[in-house]
Design a protein around this motif. Structure first.
Motif, PDB file in Angstrom:
ATOM      1  N   UNK A 594      -7.004  22.087 -58.106  1.00 20.08           N
ATOM      2  CA  UNK A 594      -6.049  20.600 -57.865  1.00 20.08           C
ATOM      3  C   UNK A 594      -4.499  21.565 -57.331  1.00 20.08           C
ATOM      4  N   UNK A 595      -4.292  21.175 -56.082  1.00 18.44           N
ATOM      5  CA  UNK A 595      -2.804  21.166 -56.056  1.00 18.44           C
ATOM      6  C   UNK A 595      -1.836  20.365 -56.309  1.00 18.44           C
ATOM      7  N   UNK A 596      -1.180  21.410 -56.493  1.00 16.26           N
ATOM      8  CA  UNK A 596       0.325  21.256 -57.018  1.00 16.26           C
ATOM      9  C   UNK A 596       0.423  19.515 -56.950  1.00 16.26           C
ATOM     10  N   UNK A 597       0.993  19.234 -55.500  1.00 16.46           N
ATOM     11  CA  UNK A 597       0.609  17.215 -56.075  1.00 16.46           C
ATOM     12  C   UNK A 597       0.240  16.498 -56.721  1.00 16.46           C
ATOM     13  N   UNK A 598      -1.215  16.898 -56.515  1.00 19.66           N
ATOM     14  CA  UNK A 598      -2.096  16.158 -57.053  1.00 19.66           C
ATOM     15  C   UNK A 598      -2.504  16.643 -58.810  1.00 19.66           C
ATOM     16  N   UNK A 599      -1.425  17.559 -59.050  1.00 22.02           N
ATOM     17  CA  UNK A 599      -1.336  18.016 -60.495  1.00 22.02           C
ATOM     18  C   UNK A 599      -0.255  17.535 -61.114  1.00 22.02           C
ATOM     19  N   UNK A 600       0.854  16.413 -60.135  1.00 23.57           N
ATOM     20  CA  UNK A 600       2.336  16.710 -60.916  1.00 23.57           C
ATOM     21  C   UNK A 600       2.355  16.910 -62.223  1.00 23.57           C
ATOM     22  N   UNK A 601       2.366  17.985 -62.278  1.00 20.99           N
ATOM     23  CA  UNK A 601       2.973  18.908 -63.171  1.00 20.99           C
ATOM     24  C   UNK A 601       4.379  19.141 -63.482  1.00 20.99           C
ATOM     25  N   UNK A 602       5.588  18.772 -62.420  1.00 21.21           N
ATOM     26  CA  UNK A 602       6.823  18.711 -62.711  1.00 21.21           C
ATOM     27  C   UNK A 602       7.166  17.691 -63.233  1.00 21.21           C
ATOM     28  N   UNK A 603       6.134  16.413 -62.815  1.00 19.38           N
ATOM     29  CA  UNK A 603       6.180  14.677 -63.563  1.00 19.38           C
ATOM     30  C   UNK A 603       5.829  14.957 -65.275  1.00 19.38           C
ATOM     31  N   UNK A 604       4.924  15.401 -65.606  1.00 22.04           N
ATOM     32  CA  UNK A 604       3.750  15.514 -66.560  1.00 22.04           C
ATOM     33  C   UNK A 604       4.363  16.460 -67.719  1.00 22.04           C
ATOM     34  N   UNK A 605       5.239  17.726 -66.955  1.00 20.46           N
ATOM     35  CA  UNK A 605       5.384  18.306 -68.112  1.00 20.46           C
ATOM     36  C   UNK A 605       7.330  18.948 -67.752  1.00 20.46           C
ATOM     37  N   UNK A 606       8.053  18.720 -66.735  1.00 19.18           N
ATOM     38  CA  UNK A 606       9.247  19.202 -66.445  1.00 19.18           C
ATOM     39  C   UNK A 606       9.731  20.549 -65.715  1.00 19.18           C
ATOM     40  N   UNK A 607       8.387  21.263 -65.495  1.00 23.57           N
ATOM     41  CA  UNK A 607       8.530  22.986 -65.719  1.00 23.57           C
ATOM     42  C   UNK A 607       7.751  22.905 -63.622  1.00 23.57           C
ATOM     43  N   UNK A 608       8.902  23.744 -63.257  1.00 19.53           N
ATOM     44  CA  UNK A 608       8.432  23.778 -61.491  1.00 19.53           C
ATOM     45  C   UNK A 608       7.507  25.474 -61.593  1.00 19.53           C
ATOM     46  N   UNK A 609       6.913  25.567 -60.650  1.00 16.86           N
ATOM     47  CA  UNK A 609       6.294  26.094 -60.126  1.00 16.86           C
ATOM     48  C   UNK A 609       6.424  26.921 -59.133  1.00 16.86           C
ATOM     49  N   UNK A 610       6.672  28.475 -59.464  1.00 16.40           N
ATOM     50  CA  UNK A 610       7.714  28.871 -57.754  1.00 16.40           C
ATOM     51  C   UNK A 610       7.519  30.367 -57.350  1.00 16.40           C
ATOM     52  N   UNK A 611       5.818  30.362 -57.892  1.00 19.67           N
ATOM     53  CA  UNK A 611       5.120  31.832 -57.407  1.00 19.67           C
ATOM     54  C   UNK A 611       4.023  31.569 -58.468  1.00 19.67           C
ATOM     55  N   UNK A 612       3.217  32.400 -57.589  1.00 22.30           N
ATOM     56  CA  UNK A 612       1.770  32.448 -57.387  1.00 22.30           C
ATOM     57  C   UNK A 612       1.320  34.092 -56.875  1.00 22.30           C
ATOM     58  N   UNK A 613       0.722  34.945 -57.826  1.00 21.54           N
ATOM     59  CA  UNK A 613      -0.094  35.248 -57.111  1.00 21.54           C
ATOM     60  C   UNK A 613      -1.231  36.223 -57.828  1.00 21.54           C
ATOM     61  N   UNK A 614      -1.706  36.005 -55.998  1.00 29.20           N
ATOM     62  CA  UNK A 614      -4.187  35.521 -55.880  1.00 29.20           C
ATOM     63  C   UNK A 614      -4.437  37.082 -55.476  1.00 29.20           C
ATOM     64  N   UNK A 615      -5.019  37.597 -55.909  1.00 33.06           N
ATOM     65  CA  UNK A 615      -5.650  39.171 -55.945  1.00 33.06           C
ATOM     66  C   UNK A 615      -5.161  39.927 -55.257  1.00 33.06           C
ATOM     67  N   UNK A 616      -3.464  40.082 -56.228  1.00 31.59           N
ATOM     68  CA  UNK A 616      -2.710  40.872 -55.487  1.00 31.59           C
ATOM     69  C   UNK A 616      -1.583  40.685 -54.362  1.00 31.59           C
ATOM     70  N   UNK A 617      -1.580  39.172 -54.451  1.00 29.95           N
ATOM     71  CA  UNK A 617      -0.500  38.966 -53.295  1.00 29.95           C
ATOM     72  C   UNK A 617      -0.134  37.591 -53.985  1.00 29.95           C
ATOM     73  N   UNK A 618       1.378  37.869 -53.468  1.00 26.37           N
ATOM     74  CA  UNK A 618       2.532  37.435 -54.365  1.00 26.37           C
ATOM     75  C   UNK A 618       2.929  36.100 -53.027  1.00 26.37           C
ATOM     76  N   UNK A 619       2.060  34.990 -53.989  1.00 20.83           N
ATOM     77  CA  UNK A 619       3.039  33.687 -52.777  1.00 20.83           C
ATOM     78  C   UNK A 619       4.392  32.992 -53.127  1.00 20.83           C
ATOM     79  N   UNK A 620       5.893  32.841 -52.734  1.00 22.95           N
ATOM     80  CA  UNK A 620       6.446  32.282 -53.862  1.00 22.95           C
ATOM     81  C   UNK A 620       6.981  30.828 -52.898  1.00 22.95           C
TER      82      UNK A 620
END
Length: 660
Positions: A594-620
């Motif tokens: 799922x994408x961040x928009x499709x999951x509607x994480x902020x709307x469903x839970x109230x948290x914000x995704x501020x970073x993701x580490x995948x295979x040793x690389x950080x995406x802020x």
């Protein structure tokens, strides 16, 4: 009441004399000696009736002093200065003994008395120099470590001197007695280290399990005095056995607690010992032999100072260290009183010599804080007279320092500030008087200058006149005031940030127009208050209000109240509520694919995704179309309830989520 009345009067008098010495910034032992003089037989007025019994009780004080010394002894303390401590100190003592013999011959003493004089003046005062270093804020510097290392070895040397010196009364028969004493001491040491290291800790362990603090204290006292009594019965020194017992216990798991418990008892009986010393001092003797004593004080102080400075220089210490060691350790030590009392009890020295030595020793102790305080001033004078002598500097930039930050002190705080400034590529330079810390900064690539930051020539090397900010990390108020005052002479516009160790010093910094102050104990207290109130689920805005009100009450009109500083405090409080957490997306996670928009994480839970580490690389701050994969580490921020909802979103069947 007999001796009970004598002890009560003696303790009361010592208390008030101790208060006077504390107000005069002198060691308390001088107050105890003063109490002994007042109540002694030579001053008239009220006199202790049972002087001899007080002297017998004082023997317990000697044993407890050495017992505590054994508990405090640790080879770890000698490691940073092991060469000068283990090799330089015996050399210093031999040179001082020889110098004392020369003084004795010059003053007309016989050979035995001259030898006793040399031995007595070879020891310096641990109590006096520790108190002096603490008052001056020099404790922890390399100079202080050199002094303390040498003092430890000197204190240890008291034990063999107590055995050897009395045998000088009859050298012919004394040699055989000395050999016998050495054999007994060797057997005793072997027994203590092979049996005592196993038996005594075992006994303490069993007693500690009973849970009685009083019984533990009684056991410690019994061990110290009991072992001393055993050594006395086999013909060795009572105090020697107590010292070895302390050394054995120092290596056990109960050594620190034993030392903590025995210190009050040691100090009480130590009071009796130093008071008994004062009882033997005759003030009339001082007035009748003032010229002789003044000459002896001058010769001992200058001679010992030169010997200590030379030893420090020979062992590779430079700059201010030889001067600090020489001006710090010139006095005669408290354990010299122990030796002198043994000399009196064994008829090795006369009462006139004892009075002369005792008066000399007390005078050198009194002079120590005043003479040691001249170290920085004399070192600065040396720098002015020898301007061709270059300052020791490391890692300084080739370009001229300008608009830089000057950090006074490379301790734990100064090193942290230096690391941050270097990461931010901000220009700075450090000044430090501790050679060991200078070496650490040099190895870390920190630009640093060795020297006293309050001295004009050092501040010129730091380019204070072109600096933008002065940071004082040392807690000593005297040092901070000198650095800031002299820096303002070169640069009236320079700003200052200072560390404060006592609320009483706020007025001093206010007079210096320094408002940017950091009070570490207060800041730690505020942080603990925040943690406690968060644990009690007090709302964050209320916590912030409470802590800021407390800050304003204690630090009003003193500490900086800039808006930026308040904002930093608010951000720190917000971190407690909106904590950043990392979450591992496992196989089968509802977010996988799922994408961040499709999951509607902020709307469903109230948290914000501020970073993701995948295979040793950080995406802020990933964009809304970023798609999750299993194995991703996802960084979220939000309130505690929002983070709980997010975890339940990922694991709806977990126990925490199923609870009503």
């Amino acid at each position: 009441m007999g001796i009970a009345a004598d002890i009560i009067v003696l303790v009361l008098t010592a208390f008030f004399c101790g208060l006077i010495m504390q107000r005069l910034h002198q060691p308390l032992i001088l107050g105890y000696i003063m109490a002994g003089i007042i109540l002694g037989p030579h001053t008239g007025g009220f006199t202790i009736a049972e002087v001899h019994n007080i002297e017998l009780l004082a023997e317990i004080g000697v044993a407890l002093l050495l017992f505590a010394l054994g508990l405090e002894f640790s080879l770890k303390d000698l490691k940073p200065v092991k060469h000068i401590a283990l090799i330089g100190t015996p050399l210093q003592m031999l040179l001082t003994i020889g110098f004392g013999v020369m003084i004795g011959k010059f003053l007309g003493f016989d050979g035995k008395t001259s030898l006793w004089l040399g031995a007595l003046i070879s020891i310096s005062s641990t109590m006096v120099i520790l108190k002096t270093l603490m008052n001056q804020g020099w404790l922890g510097t390399l100079s202080s470590k050199v002094m303390i290392g040498m003092l430890i070895i000197q204190d240890l040397a008291v034990v063999p001197l107590m055995i050897i010196l009395p045998q000088m009364n009859d050298p012919a028969t004394g040699a055989g007695i000395l050999v016998l004493a050495a054999v007994k001491a060797a057997i005793f040491l072997l027994a203590m280290f092979f049996l005592g290291t196993r038996l005594l800790p075992y006994l303490l362990k069993r007693i500690a399990r009973l849970g009685s603090r009083e019984l533990f204290l009684l056991a410690i006292t019994t061990i110290g005095l009991g072992v001393g009594f055993v050594t006395y019965k086999v013909g060795l020194s009572f105090a020697f056995g107590a010292f070895i017992a302390g050394m054995v216990l120092s290596e056990s798991d109960y050594g620190h607690q034993a030392l903590s418990d025995i210190i009050p008892l040691r100090d009480l009986f130590g009071l009796l010992f130093f008071a008994s010393v004062g009882m033997l001092l005759d003030p009339r003797f001082l007035f009748d032999h003032f010229g002789m004593i003044l000459l002896l004080v001058s010769l001992v102080s200058i001679g010992k100072g030169v010997i200590f400075s030379s030893i420090s220089w020979i062992f590779g210490y430079r700059n201010v260290i030889p001067l600090a060691v020489g001006l710090g350790l010139f006095q005669v030590g408290e354990f010299s009183f122990v030796l002198a009392r043994i000399g009196i009890s064994t008829d090795s020295i006369s009462s006139d010599f004892y009075n002369m030595f005792l008066t000399t020793a007390v005078m050198t102790m009194v002079l120590t804080p005043f003479i040691s305080a001249q170290t920085s001033r004399l070192y600065g004078l040396k720098k002015k007279l020898f301007r061709h002598e270059p300052l020791e500097s490391m890692n300084l930039p080739e370009d001229e320092l300008r608009n830089h930050i000057v950090i006074a002190g490379y301790g734990s705080i100064g090193s942290q500030i230096s690391k941050v400034l270097r990461r931010l590529a901000l220009p700075f330079v450090v000044v430090e008087l501790d050679q060991h810390r200078v070496e650490l900064a040099k190895a870390a690539g920190i630009p640093i200058i060795f020297g006293d930051g309050s001295q004009e020539i050092v501040q010129e090397a730091l380019a204070v006149e072109r600096a933008s900010l002065l940071v004082i990390t040392a807690p000593g108020i005297i040092t901070a005031r000198a650095i800031i005052s002299n820096a303002r002479k070169l640069n009236p516009d320079i700003k200052a940030v200072a560390r404060i160790s006592n609320p009483d010093f706020f007025a001093v910094f206010k007079e210096l127009q320094v408002k940017n102050l950091v009070y570490p104990e207060f800041e730690a207290g505020l942080e603990m208050i925040r943690q406690v109130l968060l644990f009690e689920r007090i709302p964050v805005p209320e916590i912030q209000q409470y802590t800021e009100e407390l800050r304003q009450e204690l630090l009003a009109n003193v500490i900086t109240t800039d808006n930026d500083y308040q904002t930093l405090g608010q951000l720190r409080a917000a971190e407690q509520q909106f904590d950043l957490q990392w979450v591992d997306l496992e196989d089968g996670s509802p977010l996988s694919g799922c994408s961040i928009a499709e999951a509607e994480i902020r709307k469903a839970t109230g948290v914000s995704v501020v970073g993701i580490i995948r295979q040793g690389e950080l995406t802020t701050n990933p964009p809304p179309d970023f798609r999750f994969q299993h194995g991703d580490l996802v960084a979220i921020i939000g309130s505690a309830s929002a983070r709980h909802k997010f975890h339940c979103f990922l694991n709806p069947l977990s126990e925490k989520c199923l609870l009503p």
